[in-house]
Write an enzyme that holds these catalytic residues in place. Sequence first.
Site, mmCIF file in Angstrom:
data_model
loop_
_atom_site.group_PDB
_atom_site.id
_atom_site.type_symbol
_atom_site.label_atom_id
_atom_site.label_comp_id
_atom_site.label_asym_id
_atom_site.label_seq_id
_atom_site.Cartn_x
_atom_site.Cartn_y
_atom_site.Cartn_z
ATOM 1 N N TYR A 1 0.806 -1.235 0.000
ATOM 2 C CA TYR A 1 0.000 0.000 0.000
ATOM 3 C C TYR A 1 0.837 1.283 0.000
ATOM 4 O O TYR A 1 2.040 1.225 0.107
ATOM 5 C CB TYR A 1 -1.094 -0.020 1.069
ATOM 6 C CG TYR A 1 -0.731 -0.115 2.554
ATOM 7 C CD1 TYR A 1 0.524 0.172 3.057
ATOM 8 C CD2 TYR A 1 -1.745 -0.457 3.453
ATOM 9 C CE1 TYR A 1 0.773 0.098 4.420
ATOM 10 C CE2 TYR A 1 -1.494 -0.531 4.823
ATOM 11 C CZ TYR A 1 -0.237 -0.247 5.293
ATOM 12 O OH TYR A 1 0.006 -0.312 6.625
ATOM 13 N N GLU A 2 0.144 2.384 -0.202
ATOM 14 C CA GLU A 2 0.782 3.701 -0.415
ATOM 15 C C GLU A 2 1.759 3.676 -1.579
ATOM 16 O O GLU A 2 2.828 4.266 -1.523
ATOM 17 C CB GLU A 2 1.516 4.171 0.858
ATOM 18 C CG GLU A 2 0.666 4.407 2.067
ATOM 19 C CD GLU A 2 -0.557 5.259 1.808
ATOM 20 O OE1 GLU A 2 -0.536 6.060 0.849
ATOM 21 O OE2 GLU A 2 -1.539 5.106 2.542
ATOM 22 N N GLY A 3 1.363 2.995 -2.639
ATOM 23 C CA GLY A 3 2.238 2.878 -3.792
ATOM 24 C C GLY A 3 3.079 1.632 -3.635
ATOM 25 O O GLY A 3 3.992 1.593 -2.809
#
Lengths: 601, 249
Positions: free
Chosen positions: A442-444
């Site tokens: 997550y978050e890229g």
Amino acid sequence: MPTYKAPLDHYRFLINEVFDVAQLARLPGMEDFGPDVISSVLEEAARLAEHEIQPLNLPGDAEGCRYENGTVTTPKGFKQAYDRLCGGGWTGLTAETRYGGQGLPHVAGTAFEEMMSSANMAFGMFPGLSQGAYRAILNHGTDDQKDLYLPMLASGVWSGTMCLTESQCGTDLGLIRTKAIPAEDGSFRITGSKIFISAGEHDLTENIIHLVLAKLPDAPSGVKGISLFVVPKFMPVPNGNAWKAGTRNGVRCGSIEHKMGIKASPTCVINFDEATGWLVGEPHKGMRAMFTMMNAARLGVAMQGLGAAEVAYQNALTYANDRLQGRALKGPAAPAKPADPIIVHPDVRRTLLTIKAFTEGARALSVWVGMQLDIMHANPDPHAKQEAEDLLALMTPVLKAYFTDAGFESANMAMQVYGGHGYIHEWGMEQFVRDARITQIYEGANGIQALDLVGRKLPQNTGRLLRRFFHPVQQFCESNAADPTLAEFVVPVAKALGKLQYATVTVAQKGMANPDEAGAASSDYLRLFALVAMGYMWARMAKGATEKRPQAGERAPFSPARLRTARFFMARVLPEAEMRFRQVMAGGKSMMDMPADEFAA
Amino acid sequence: MKILVPVKRVIDYNVRIRVKPDHSGVETANVKMSMNPFDEIAVEEAVRLKEKGKATEVVAVSIGPAQAQDTLRTAMAIGADRALQILADGDIEPLAVAKILKAVAGREAPQMVILGKQAIDDDSAQTGQMLAALLGWPQATFASTVEITEDRVLVTREVDGGHQTLELTLPAVVTTDLRLNEPRYASLPNIMKAKKKPLESLPVAEFGVDTSPRLTLVKVEEPSVRQAGKRVQSVAELVDKLRNEAKVI
């Protein structure tokens, strides 16, 4: 049951012996925050993490969150612990004092994030997401929006979310479908469905403030047509000097996901049905605002990777000292006992030291980068500000990807130390592995971080960002190469830096002609970059551990353990840079030549 | 009403104590130090009394090395209003501590002194009692509840037979037991405020107390290692071993 002790000694060492954290207290508005204040804040944070938050981790994982009729119930004890966090002012640790925060340096904030993540990663999600929402409104909201939402988020009375992802778009946000229709009163009606919304619905706070990406009717297609909106779960109504939750907005939680880890953090489907929202920042400029959230969040996720590795290491170390099994290869080390503790074995030591070299090096890197956040915010000198901002922009993808990859690898290695018991829930080790796994995604996702580094950060301002890293490393190596006690650390770092610089030029040249070449090199290049940064940190720590400081007080700051770990890093971890260099230099032909159908052949 | 809370800086209760190789004491270099847990309970109780409107000021005092400042800051983060540091190096025995505290009490004129029933480093459990005697004040030790009325204090003590309640006229000395309260976590704003609260440092010489030790420490040793247990086959065998091997019956 696993245990946790916050690494306060390590932070003290970094703050007092390695980095000039005292310089932060010379910045305007930060005069109150000398290293001694930061230390006492971290000490209290540690007590909270160890005694209140950590004991909820294993039971929280077993119990998970429950969804019923649009409401989400968090595991037993979470509400009480959250209230305690708010009561102590911890949710506003780094928030601006004018919005009711404590205004502490980000260096303290990142350390606190590490402790939260080690103690209970799922629990840490709630205050973590609010942070992202707070930063987005702070940097892009109107004064009215700031006055309304920021104090409520800083105090933790309300929490926040980031609503980006939809079922058809994760990485490519240009594809979002959520619509925002202007209303006559200047607000907007938001309609659409968001997925994977962490802390999207729960019972810890009286209101939840969603920051939502949506498209205006006249939006250009793609990422240039995205706007950011603030959409509260309940409409805020004035309440004396503060606000309280009023009537329900058109926001509903449709379900929560059943997932591999962080089970005590609800991952929600959030449906917006003509919900009232307000534009944050300019129309169609939502991506910029979103990156404010994302950059802060990416560093937060990096700290989760480190946090998972640290707590897994501590428990693996205890087990390696307690577990009696077999004998040392050279003969019994503890003849009085029925068998030797497994820490006598080279392979167990290799495992433990690989993790230790990572956690301590990464912690140093996080302090260094965290200080850039503070310099960027508080230094009045525009040149110093720009330098800090550049370095931060450059290092964010490196920390996010490397800390989470190595964090997961570390948790996994720590589990291996336990043998079969590592696979059993009650020992807690498999939870660390499951929880850590999401941080790489997550978050890229980490592949995206590598593309961000190679495609965006490398070429930015004709390589200006890179120089912010290369120069201090080079300078450090040159000015310490002649020191006989430091040579064993400085020389390998200087060599690895040379490789990184060579690889950088190659990737830039090849990538210019063929972008696939840059893409093919990106992940290995990021790892090479991270290893050099870690080497630089270990060399600086070796220096900090050998220099005499008269003001060190009663604590002897010099630990032989630090030097030994530095040696291990140079001997057994840094050589990976050599391999990554060769992978980068090998180019992308071997993967791009393969036709798609032959992948199944 | 002013409350004086003496606090001691000791080795943190979580630290595994190591005896120095020359048996002259325990290792304190490189060891985490904290406030004596019983004293922390005393600070908490004093602050609660202030919050209830029973006390007007809480003053923390510590006798020890310069680093005891940290301990005093911790007391102020919990809620003490100001602090007094009395700089003294070396081992200060309970009698000397009590004499210094008597002088401090003379200066500060508190209505009550609350302190831990003992410090976890030397476990002497003498200071409170000696202080009460020197001041000629009533004392209630090992308190599990403290309640203040007008000019009196009601103290419940945990004794062998159950609970004993004493009524004392003020001023008085109270020492705290573990179950009196559970000290709070200091909040961030209070940690910050503590840095700005007044802290006065005085050399011990100013109090004119002879602090030279009255006792000679002969030797400090680690407790002997516990022997492995044995499984017995019958009650008769157990009784026999208790009588003839352990010689306890």
